[in-house]
Design a protein around this motif. Structure first.
Motif, short mmCIF file in Angstrom:
data_model
loop_
_atom_site.label_atom_id
_atom_site.label_comp_id
_atom_site.label_asym_id
_atom_site.label_seq_id
_atom_site.Cartn_x
_atom_site.Cartn_y
_atom_site.Cartn_z
N SER A 39 0.84 -1.19 0.00
CA SER A 39 0.00 0.00 0.00
C SER A 39 0.88 1.25 0.00
N THR A 41 0.09 4.10 1.05
CA THR A 41 -0.21 4.92 2.22
C THR A 41 -0.31 4.02 3.45
N HIS A 43 -2.60 4.05 5.66
CA HIS A 43 -4.00 3.78 5.99
C HIS A 43 -4.80 3.62 4.71
#
Length: 162
Positions: A39, A41, A43
């Motif tokens: 990912s 990011t 979050h």
């Protein structure tokens, strides 16, 4: 049948009797969960991707104390169900922990009212307290999902305990 399990009524049987408060020999297991590997990011929106089953055992050690008591042993989508199994596939312990992926975010909306939503951490750690039972060889992890009429336990993964 590990992938999804329907839980009805009192079949979960979580918690301890009130009288069981003496110190016990326990083990604490610390596990890293790469929920959304790669990912960009830290979050992510929970609905954006299926969580991975990528768990890494970081630490396993003995502790003294008592097993966490379940104040309210009802299932919730904000928890993870932990099932400790022995090498023959027999259940040795069952409990719940708070889902460490969940991060609540609040911000002001256009009319200055507070708006909130939940995000998932892309990487997190689980700390699980188990009975100090040498027969426990793996931990199965499930996430409760409400269907509108019952909870279904979605399998998240298995962690081998050496």
């Amino acid at each position: 049948m590990r992938n999804s399990v329907i839980i009805m009524g009192l079949m979960l049987c979580l918690g301890q009797p009130v009288w069981a408060v003496a110190a016990e020999n326990l083990q604490e297991v610390r596990i890293r969960w790469d929920v959304h590997p790669g990912s960009p990011t830290p979050h992510v929106a929970p609905e954006s991707a299926v969580p991975s089953t990528r768990f890494t055992l970081l630490e396993r050690h003995r502790v003294s104390g008592t097993l966490p008591r379940q104040r309210s042993p009802e299932l919730s989508s904000e928890q993870i169900v932990v099932v400790a199994m022995d090498g023959q596939g027999n259940e040795r312990y069952r409990g719940m922990i708070r889902d460490p992926r969940i991060l609540r975010v609040e911000h002001p909306g256009p009319a200055r009212e507070m708006k909130g939503r939940a995000l998932h951490r892309a990487r997190t750690e689980l700390r699980i307290t188990l009975p100090d039972d040498p027969a426990i060889s793996e931990v199965w992890l499930y996430h409760p999902r409400w269907t509108g009429s019952a909870f279904i336990l979605d399998w998240l993964g298995t962690v081998q305990l050496p």
